[in-house]
Design a protein around this motif. Sequence first.
Motif, PDB file in Angstrom:
ATOM      1  N   GLY A   1       0.798  -1.216   0.000  1.00 34.88           N
ATOM      2  CA  GLY A   1       0.000   0.000   0.000  1.00 34.88           C
ATOM      3  C   GLY A   1       0.833   1.269   0.000  1.00 34.88           C
ATOM      4  N   VAL A   2       0.160   2.381   0.231  1.00 34.05           N
ATOM      5  CA  VAL A   2       0.761   3.713   0.158  1.00 34.05           C
ATOM      6  C   VAL A   2       2.200   3.721   0.661  1.00 34.05           C
ATOM      7  N   GLN A   3       3.127   4.044  -0.222  1.00 35.51           N
ATOM      8  CA  GLN A   3       4.557   3.955   0.104  1.00 35.51           C
ATOM      9  C   GLN A   3       5.099   5.341   0.474  1.00 35.51           C
ATOM     10  N   ALA A   4       4.795   5.759   1.690  1.00 39.38           N
ATOM     11  CA  ALA A   4       5.191   7.089   2.142  1.00 39.38           C
ATOM     12  C   ALA A   4       6.634   7.150   2.617  1.00 39.38           C
ATOM     13  N   VAL A   5       7.402   6.107   2.326  1.00 41.46           N
ATOM     14  CA  VAL A   5       8.799   6.101   2.763  1.00 41.46           C
ATOM     15  C   VAL A   5       9.674   6.946   1.850  1.00 41.46           C
ATOM     16  N   HIS A   6       9.172   7.281   0.651  1.00 40.89           N
ATOM     17  CA  HIS A   6       9.966   8.062  -0.314  1.00 40.89           C
ATOM     18  C   HIS A   6       9.004   8.771  -1.268  1.00 40.89           C
ATOM     19  N   PRO A   7       9.309  10.014  -1.668  1.00 45.23           N
ATOM     20  CA  PRO A   7       8.390  10.750  -2.539  1.00 45.23           C
ATOM     21  C   PRO A   7       8.089  10.074  -3.862  1.00 45.23           C
ATOM     22  N   ASP A   8       9.040   9.333  -4.429  1.00 44.02           N
ATOM     23  CA  ASP A   8       8.814   8.684  -5.725  1.00 44.02           C
ATOM     24  C   ASP A   8       8.035   7.384  -5.601  1.00 44.02           C
ATOM     25  N   GLY A   9       7.937   6.848  -4.385  1.00 46.59           N
ATOM     26  CA  GLY A   9       7.113   5.690  -4.107  1.00 46.59           C
ATOM     27  C   GLY A   9       7.185   4.582  -5.143  1.00 46.59           C
TER      28      GLY A   9
ATOM     29  N   ARG B   1      14.065  13.369  12.204  1.00 41.47           N
ATOM     30  CA  ARG B   1      14.460  12.590  11.033  1.00 41.47           C
ATOM     31  C   ARG B   1      14.608  13.556   9.862  1.00 41.47           C
ATOM     32  N   PRO B   2      15.573  14.475   9.918  1.00 39.61           N
ATOM     33  CA  PRO B   2      15.679  15.553   8.921  1.00 39.61           C
ATOM     34  C   PRO B   2      15.950  15.065   7.510  1.00 39.61           C
ATOM     35  N   ARG B   3      16.639  13.938   7.355  1.00 38.57           N
ATOM     36  CA  ARG B   3      16.937  13.473   5.992  1.00 38.57           C
ATOM     37  C   ARG B   3      15.667  13.024   5.282  1.00 38.57           C
ATOM     38  N   TRP B   4      14.769  12.342   6.004  1.00 37.07           N
ATOM     39  CA  TRP B   4      13.498  11.936   5.410  1.00 37.07           C
ATOM     40  C   TRP B   4      12.679  13.167   5.046  1.00 37.07           C
ATOM     41  N   LEU B   5      12.626  14.125   5.964  1.00 38.92           N
ATOM     42  CA  LEU B   5      11.857  15.343   5.722  1.00 38.92           C
ATOM     43  C   LEU B   5      12.427  16.135   4.552  1.00 38.92           C
ATOM     44  N   SER B   6      13.753  16.242   4.481  1.00 37.47           N
ATOM     45  CA  SER B   6      14.371  17.028   3.416  1.00 37.47           C
ATOM     46  C   SER B   6      14.148  16.395   2.042  1.00 37.47           C
ATOM     47  N   THR B   7      14.062  15.057   2.004  1.00 33.16           N
ATOM     48  CA  THR B   7      13.785  14.385   0.734  1.00 33.16           C
ATOM     49  C   THR B   7      12.438  14.832   0.183  1.00 33.16           C
ATOM     50  N   TYR B   8      11.453  14.943   1.054  1.00 31.39           N
ATOM     51  CA  TYR B   8      10.136  15.408   0.620  1.00 31.39           C
ATOM     52  C   TYR B   8      10.155  16.891   0.284  1.00 31.39           C
ATOM     53  N   LEU B   9      10.854  17.680   1.072  1.00 32.89           N
ATOM     54  CA  LEU B   9      10.909  19.125   0.808  1.00 32.89           C
ATOM     55  C   LEU B   9      11.549  19.400  -0.542  1.00 32.89           C
ATOM     56  N   ARG B  10      12.607  18.639  -0.878  1.00 30.13           N
ATOM     57  CA  ARG B  10      13.262  18.830  -2.174  1.00 30.13           C
ATOM     58  C   ARG B  10      12.350  18.424  -3.334  1.00 30.13           C
ATOM     59  N   SER B  11      11.461  17.460  -3.073  1.00 30.50           N
ATOM     60  CA  SER B  11      10.552  17.015  -4.133  1.00 30.50           C
ATOM     61  C   SER B  11       9.380  17.970  -4.323  1.00 30.50           C
ATOM     62  N   GLY B  12       9.191  18.864  -3.372  1.00 29.85           N
ATOM     63  CA  GLY B  12       8.090  19.816  -3.460  1.00 29.85           C
ATOM     64  C   GLY B  12       6.740  19.218  -3.139  1.00 29.85           C
ATOM     65  N   SER B  13       6.727  18.114  -2.408  1.00 30.31           N
ATOM     66  CA  SER B  13       5.468  17.460  -2.073  1.00 30.31           C
ATOM     67  C   SER B  13       5.502  16.928  -0.647  1.00 30.31           C
ATOM     68  N   LEU B  14       4.327  16.530  -0.170  1.00 30.35           N
ATOM     69  CA  LEU B  14       4.204  15.865   1.111  1.00 30.35           C
ATOM     70  C   LEU B  14       3.784  14.417   0.863  1.00 30.35           C
ATOM     71  N   PRO B  15       3.958  13.524   1.844  1.00 35.08           N
ATOM     72  CA  PRO B  15       3.512  12.142   1.643  1.00 35.08           C
ATOM     73  C   PRO B  15       2.057  12.097   1.190  1.00 35.08           C
ATOM     74  N   ASP B  16       1.800  11.365   0.122  1.00 34.51           N
ATOM     75  CA  ASP B  16       0.474  11.295  -0.482  1.00 34.51           C
ATOM     76  C   ASP B  16      -0.306  10.139   0.136  1.00 34.51           C
ATOM     77  N   LEU B  17      -1.398  10.462   0.801  1.00 33.92           N
ATOM     78  CA  LEU B  17      -2.188   9.434   1.466  1.00 33.92           C
ATOM     79  C   LEU B  17      -3.500   9.169   0.736  1.00 33.92           C
ATOM     80  N   THR B  18      -3.518   9.421  -0.552  1.00 37.26           N
ATOM     81  CA  THR B  18      -4.684   9.075  -1.358  1.00 37.26           C
ATOM     82  C   THR B  18      -4.403   7.804  -2.143  1.00 37.26           C
TER      83      THR B  18
END
Length: 412
Positions: free
Chosen positions: A81-89, A190-207
């Motif tokens: 299911g929803v792979q919120a571990v990385h922006p590219d999922g 967990r700044p590295r996880w957060l920064s990965t999303y910030l660089r992608s310009g998105s937040l974890p997608d829960l849809t």
Amino acid sequence: MNPWFETVTEAQRRAKKRLPKSVYGALIAGSERGQTIEDNQKAFTELGFAPHVAGPIGERDQSTTLLGQPLSMPVMISPTGVQAVHPDGEVAVARAAAARGIPMGLSSFASKPIEDVIAANPSTFFQLYWCGSKEDLVERMGRARAAGAVGLILTLDWSFSHGRDWGSPVIPEQLDLRTMVKFAPQTLIRPRWLSTYLRSGSLPDLTAPNMAVRGGAAPGFFGAYGEWMGTPPPDWDDVRWICEQWDGPVLLKGVIRVDDARRAVDAGVAGISVSNHGGNNLDGTPASIRALPVIADAVGDQIEVVLDGGIRRGSDVVKAVALGARAVLIGRAYLWGLAANGQAGVENVLDILRGGIDSALLGLRKTQVTELDRGDVVVPAGFERALGVADAAADEETSAPAERTKTEAGVR
């Protein structure tokens, strides 16, 4: 830190270090006590090898096929299911699988649209839950077919047993401001996880975009699961109906009993996955690998059999193939790789499995993975679990007189 890791265990350690506690908790969770998720891995340690000291040497061939698809090694990505571990999922996972020559399994509850995933890996199987009306199911299958899915994975091995003795992972319904404030303490450390999303310009997608029907908006994570939980479970006629609706191979995921395996054959599926949903279904169900040999013996000459559950090493893959599986499906292992290093991390995990398979083949003096058989594995007494064997035999005895009557009457 060197981005390369040598083992799946190291990928898990890095994932734990990188991910917020609740996200990592969702990856390792098993239902209730966790007896089944524990046995999925423990069972592999009880199996041994019977290696040769001389014999064929040279390059080993790991290639095989599964439901008409070529595999560079007997491994396939299991839908999660929803792979919120990385922006590219799922797109990153699909690219990694394509780069390593294996098929992708895409969950109905994935965070990325099926069209994007198939564009990244044309050898993609779409996973379908029995969820909503038959009209909804037909629409979802039609979308998967139009996108180019090569097969269907019908997943029936989950009863939403969400209680866990150590506490269920907290998954927010949506990422609004209030939720972000609540989870801020976890993410800030967990700044590295957060920064990965910030660089992608998105937040974890829960849809769940692949659950949308009739032009409606994609439901949220809990909206999709709520619909599934509210849908009455299917019977074997429904499984047969799915096979009739889908123009291509159907893999039934979740079989752990011989009588169910035989009914799956009768329903028209092309393959079955011996699985207990990674320990997330009914706790106390035996490890998948314990149920595999007797199921493979019962139906392996009629349909293709794969194994899902507990794979952490290439040697685990070899043990499963030797005991009757055509290939294995992996779940947590690639998610840890994705969390650790995105697409490259998934490729890293697949390379680790490939290396382990090659080493085991060399030790067993096998030049092809398709040459593996029971004689290559040491199976201790009492290891196997033969579930539903008596019921399967009773079904055959009950149906035999009727079949004889038809034959005598000239019906067949």
